[in-house]
Design a protein around this motif. Structure first.
Motif, mmCIF file in Angstrom:
data_model
loop_
_atom_site.group_PDB
_atom_site.id
_atom_site.type_symbol
_atom_site.label_atom_id
_atom_site.label_comp_id
_atom_site.label_asym_id
_atom_site.label_seq_id
_atom_site.Cartn_x
_atom_site.Cartn_y
_atom_site.Cartn_z
ATOM 1 N N ARG A 195 0.838 -1.202 0.000
ATOM 2 C CA ARG A 195 0.000 0.000 0.000
ATOM 3 C C ARG A 195 0.873 1.253 0.000
ATOM 4 N NH1 ARG A 195 -5.195 -1.351 3.957
ATOM 5 N NH2 ARG A 195 -5.690 -3.363 2.972
ATOM 6 N N PHE A 196 0.435 2.237 -0.790
ATOM 7 C CA PHE A 196 1.180 3.483 -0.917
ATOM 8 C C PHE A 196 0.208 4.659 -0.954
ATOM 9 C CE2 PHE A 196 3.670 0.215 -3.176
ATOM 10 C CZ PHE A 196 4.830 0.240 -2.413
ATOM 11 N N ARG A 197 0.751 5.820 -0.668
ATOM 12 C CA ARG A 197 -0.028 7.056 -0.754
ATOM 13 C C ARG A 197 0.275 7.741 -2.083
ATOM 14 N NH1 ARG A 197 1.553 12.161 0.371
ATOM 15 N NH2 ARG A 197 3.459 11.358 1.376
ATOM 16 N N VAL A 198 -0.788 8.241 -2.728
ATOM 17 C CA VAL A 198 -0.629 8.962 -3.993
ATOM 18 C C VAL A 198 -0.162 10.373 -3.680
ATOM 19 C CG1 VAL A 198 -1.747 9.798 -6.078
ATOM 20 C CG2 VAL A 198 -2.403 7.577 -5.112
ATOM 21 N N ARG A 199 1.103 10.652 -4.002
ATOM 22 C CA ARG A 199 1.670 11.968 -3.715
ATOM 23 C C ARG A 199 1.278 12.982 -4.786
ATOM 24 N NH1 ARG A 199 7.778 11.490 -3.432
ATOM 25 N NH2 ARG A 199 7.443 10.860 -1.268
ATOM 26 N N GLY A 200 1.201 12.525 -6.030
ATOM 27 C CA GLY A 200 0.867 13.436 -7.115
ATOM 28 C C GLY A 200 0.279 12.694 -8.298
ATOM 29 N N ILE A 201 -0.463 13.420 -9.146
ATOM 30 C CA ILE A 201 -1.126 12.827 -10.315
ATOM 31 C C ILE A 201 -0.880 13.715 -11.527
ATOM 32 C CG2 ILE A 201 -3.318 12.067 -11.316
ATOM 33 C CD1 ILE A 201 -4.422 11.758 -8.516
ATOM 34 N N GLN A 202 -0.590 13.100 -12.645
ATOM 35 C CA GLN A 202 -0.548 13.799 -13.929
ATOM 36 C C GLN A 202 -1.455 13.082 -14.928
ATOM 37 O OE1 GLN A 202 3.333 14.464 -15.593
ATOM 38 N NE2 GLN A 202 3.794 16.141 -14.169
ATOM 39 N N VAL A 203 -2.158 13.853 -15.699
ATOM 40 C CA VAL A 203 -2.974 13.327 -16.792
ATOM 41 C C VAL A 203 -2.478 13.986 -18.076
ATOM 42 C CG1 VAL A 203 -5.272 13.227 -17.817
ATOM 43 C CG2 VAL A 203 -4.980 12.862 -15.361
ATOM 44 N N HIS A 204 -1.972 13.171 -18.976
ATOM 45 C CA HIS A 204 -1.387 13.670 -20.229
ATOM 46 C C HIS A 204 -0.357 14.758 -19.962
ATOM 47 C CE1 HIS A 204 -4.170 11.265 -22.476
ATOM 48 N NE2 HIS A 204 -5.220 11.880 -21.976
ATOM 49 N N GLY A 205 0.470 14.543 -18.921
ATOM 50 C CA GLY A 205 1.569 15.460 -18.639
ATOM 51 C C GLY A 205 1.202 16.674 -17.824
ATOM 52 N N GLU A 206 -0.047 16.834 -17.441
ATOM 53 C CA GLU A 206 -0.469 17.990 -16.660
ATOM 54 C C GLU A 206 -0.797 17.568 -15.228
ATOM 55 O OE1 GLU A 206 -3.776 19.777 -18.591
ATOM 56 O OE2 GLU A 206 -2.703 20.158 -20.468
ATOM 57 N N GLY A 207 -0.304 18.326 -14.246
ATOM 58 C CA GLY A 207 -0.596 18.040 -12.856
ATOM 59 C C GLY A 207 -2.053 18.296 -12.518
ATOM 60 N N VAL A 208 -2.712 17.333 -11.879
ATOM 61 C CA VAL A 208 -4.125 17.454 -11.502
ATOM 62 C C VAL A 208 -4.317 16.898 -10.093
ATOM 63 C CG1 VAL A 208 -5.006 17.326 -13.875
ATOM 64 C CG2 VAL A 208 -4.638 15.215 -12.566
ATOM 65 N N GLU A 209 -5.480 17.175 -9.499
ATOM 66 C CA GLU A 209 -5.804 16.667 -8.181
ATOM 67 C C GLU A 209 -6.455 15.293 -8.227
ATOM 68 O OE1 GLU A 209 -5.120 17.948 -5.086
ATOM 69 O OE2 GLU A 209 -3.811 19.242 -6.291
ATOM 70 N N SER A 210 -7.044 14.954 -9.376
ATOM 71 C CA SER A 210 -7.705 13.651 -9.502
ATOM 72 C C SER A 210 -7.694 13.212 -10.953
ATOM 73 C CB SER A 210 -9.155 13.719 -8.986
ATOM 74 O OG SER A 210 -9.921 14.606 -9.779
ATOM 75 N N ALA A 211 -7.873 11.905 -11.158
ATOM 76 C CA ALA A 211 -7.957 11.329 -12.507
ATOM 77 C C ALA A 211 -9.156 10.400 -12.560
ATOM 78 C CB ALA A 211 -6.679 10.580 -12.856
ATOM 79 N N GLU A 212 -9.751 10.285 -13.749
ATOM 80 C CA GLU A 212 -10.952 9.475 -13.921
ATOM 81 C C GLU A 212 -10.754 8.435 -15.010
ATOM 82 O OE1 GLU A 212 -14.019 12.281 -14.764
ATOM 83 O OE2 GLU A 212 -14.297 12.829 -12.650
#
Length: 628
Positions: free
Chosen positions: A220-237
């Protein structure tokens, strides 16, 4: 914004990568060897926005036969395909294999793209178009748009973008309310950030700071950061090309084929029942045949187990069978998969997962019939079957794993009349009624055999009848049965009353009197039982009755006191509150020998009346008293 994923498919050097570069401006060949050799070896990714509300992600797959396993990892999660055929070469071997793979994975939308149109004469281009349309006849690509393009001159690209936009608008968005699953297709480390994994989000959604679980390792790990198509976002779907930065992870332990999901819910399997279709071009598939099994981005060796036959499955046939996997893979019912021959490694078939938790004690013919039913049954019928098969129902979380249905759908099904829902657990109503009635019969038999006992200890009853039943659910079984009563840790029939025979009543009175009259110098328990006038079994049951009622108190292994004697002792000590005393003084106060003094002092320590301080004790200021 609507997000869809398009995959390329087609023979090596038919212009897939050049086509994606021409559409998006992104060169998906990232490896030095890819650039040196001029071929795609691994998956490549790009994206483009067709409108303010539509973003397309591209997965460019290798066409070389040696890298089909990489192609499979990319095409598994696509919404539509650009099926590429070079106008100067027409249909080639990997054209056919990629086409078979798309059909087996149930890809339902696509566009025929005739690349390198600038290298073919108009009449040759028209001939290739006819060949391509004839090749896909009877498949999901029959009637699909056919667009001739040149990635060099740009001819046909605007038409292709228009066709992509029109088709993409007709494809429904993925279910963002589903169970979060991200098949990993790449992992690496970024300086200053740590481990990063990428994949196409297959279902559900993920947010920063969310805890995720990697299967099959269960880390188990914590999600520190997210990118969608190279852009930083708060969530992904679901549907988005996603990169997750995982805090505390080592990218070397996160490999292609693993899946990120919600913690503590899904579990991998090494046994699956499935429906498999064997391609007409393959050889017969024998019972026990080794295969390469591909699902999502995972590849693992497996072994075929026929259920309805021992003879081989003929090319072009389909059947329900079992596949045993060498290593665990995270799967859900309904997932699509591909099987490839062990050697030479070519695609021979594929199918759909029916069940991932195969019953152990079931014959092969029964397993076959069960799969036939589950493959056609509606959601309610499938849930009902799985619940009935389980020893004591299933939790809603467990049903998510077994059916692949969202939790909200299962909560709706739980309200149907054929189910009993309790504490997140689902039971078949008929089973529930029969199980509850069975408890009544068990208690009736027990009371007949043990008329002097108040009932069966609840834990004993549960382990005897329903060892797999969670304690809260067992409590529900008892609670809903109005013929049963739970008295503390015991369960009895509601009508059960302890009725003593005349000699038993006399013996009970005799036993109590002997202990009461003895004061603090009680006789041995076995001597009292012997003087009761009853056999050993009945006298011990009477002793247990006196102990449960509180009239007698067990102080040591063979020391039983009447409660009035102990209350008198506590009253005596109340006159010595705060005093320190030794064993000798205690013996003087009570007039008893060391044989009784030591066990009584240990009892008083447990009761909080006294506290030991070295070789002495002190009487506490607050002396608990016990009432009869």
């Amino acid at each position: 914004m609507k997000n869809l994923t398009i995959g390329t498919a087609g023979h090596i050097d038919h212009g897939k990568t050049a086509l994606v570069r021409a559409l998006t401006g992104v060169d998906t060949d990232r490896l030095a060897e890819e650039k040196r050799r001029g071929i795609s070896i691994d998956l490549g990714f790009a994206h483009m926005d067709l409108s303010s509300g539509l973003r397309i992600g591209f997965v460019d797959v290798p066409g070389h036969e040696r890298f089909v396993k990489n192609m499979l990892a990319g095409v598994a999660g696509i919404d539509m395909v650009l099926f590429v055929i070079a106008a100067d070469e027409s249909i080639k071997p990997q054209t056919r294999e990629h086409f078979d793979i798309c059909r087996l994975l149930d890809v339902r939308k696509g566009i025929l793209v005739l690349t390198k149109s600038d290298l073919a004469e108009p009449d040759i281009l028209e001939l290739v178009k006819l060949e391509a349309e004839d090749f896909v006849r009877g498949s999901f690509l029959e009637g699909a748009p056919t667009v001739a393009v040149s990635s060099t001159t740009g001819e046909g690209l605007d038409q292709l973008r228009a066709e992509i936009r029109q088709m993409a608008e007709s494809i429904p968005s993925r279910n963002t309310a589903g169970l979060f699953r991200l098949p990993i297709d790449r992992s690496f480390s970024m300086k200053g950030f740590g481990a990063v994994v990428t994949g196409t989000l297959a279902a559900g959604s993920v947010k920063t700071e969310q805890e995720v679980e990697v299967q099959p390792s269960a880390q188990r790990f914590r999600v520190r950061g997210i990118q969608v198509h190279g852009e930083g976002v708060e969530s992904a779907e679901a549907g988005q090309r996603t990169a997750l930065n995982l805090a505390g992870a080592d990218h070397r332990h996160l490999t292609r084929g693993m899946v990120l999901t919600v913690p503590g819910l899904l579990r991998p399997t090494t046994r699956l029942d499935c429906l498999l279709y064997l391609l007409p071009s393959s050889k017969p598939l024998k019972h026990g045949a080794p295969v390469h099994f591909h699902a999502g981005t995972a590849e693992v060796e497996g072994e075929i187990r026929m259920l309805d036959r021992l003879s081989a499955l003929a090319p072009g046939e389909s059947t329900f069978l079992r596949i045993l996997l060498r290593h665990p893979v995270l799967l859900l019912p309904g997932d699509r998969f591909i099987v490839r021959m062990f050697s030479p490694v070519v695609t021979i078939g594929g199918g759909r997962v029916i069940d991932i938790d195969v019953p152990r004690r079931i014959s092969r013919p029964e397993a076959f019939r069960r799969m036939q039913f589950l493959s056609k049954a509606g959601d309610a019928a499938r849930v009902s079957t799985l619940v009935r098969e389980s020893a004591c129902g299933l939790s809603l979380a467990g049903l998510v794993v077994r059916t692949g249905l969202p939790l909200a759908s299962l909560e709706t099904l739980a309200r149907r009349d054929e189910f009993v829902a309790s504490g997140g657990w689902l039971l078949d109503r008929k089973w529930f009624s029969a199980a509850s009635a069975g408890l009544s019969r068990v208690l009736e038999d027990f009371h007949r055999a043990n008329p002097l006992l108040p009932g069966i200890p609840k834990q004993d009853l549960r382990s005897r009848r329903f060892p797999d039943c969670p304690p809260p659910l067992f409590d529900e079984l008892v609670y809903f049965n109005r013929a049963l009563v739970a008295d503390g840790e015991f369960v009895r029939s509601a009508t059960h009353r302890i009725t003593l025979q005349e000699n038993e009543a006399e013996a009970l009175e005799t036993m109590e009197r002997l202990f009461r009259d003895a004061g603090l110098a009680v006789p041995a328990t076995k001597d009292v039982l012997a003087r009761s006038g009853l056999d050993a079994v009945r006298s011990r049951r009477l002793l247990q009755m006196l102990l449960r009622s509180g009239k007698l108190v067990r102080v040591g292994e063979d020391l039983v006191y009447h409660q009035t004697a102990l209350e008198g002792l506590k009253s005596l000590l109340a006159t010595h509150v705060g005093e320190r005393f030794a064993v000798a003084e205690f013996k003087d106060w009570t007039g008893i020998s060391r044989k009784y003094a030591i066990p009584l002092l240990e009892y008083l320590d447990r009761e909080g009346v006294t506290r030991r301080q070295g070789d002495a004790r002190v009487v506490l200021s607050a002396v608990p008293t016990r009432t009869a």
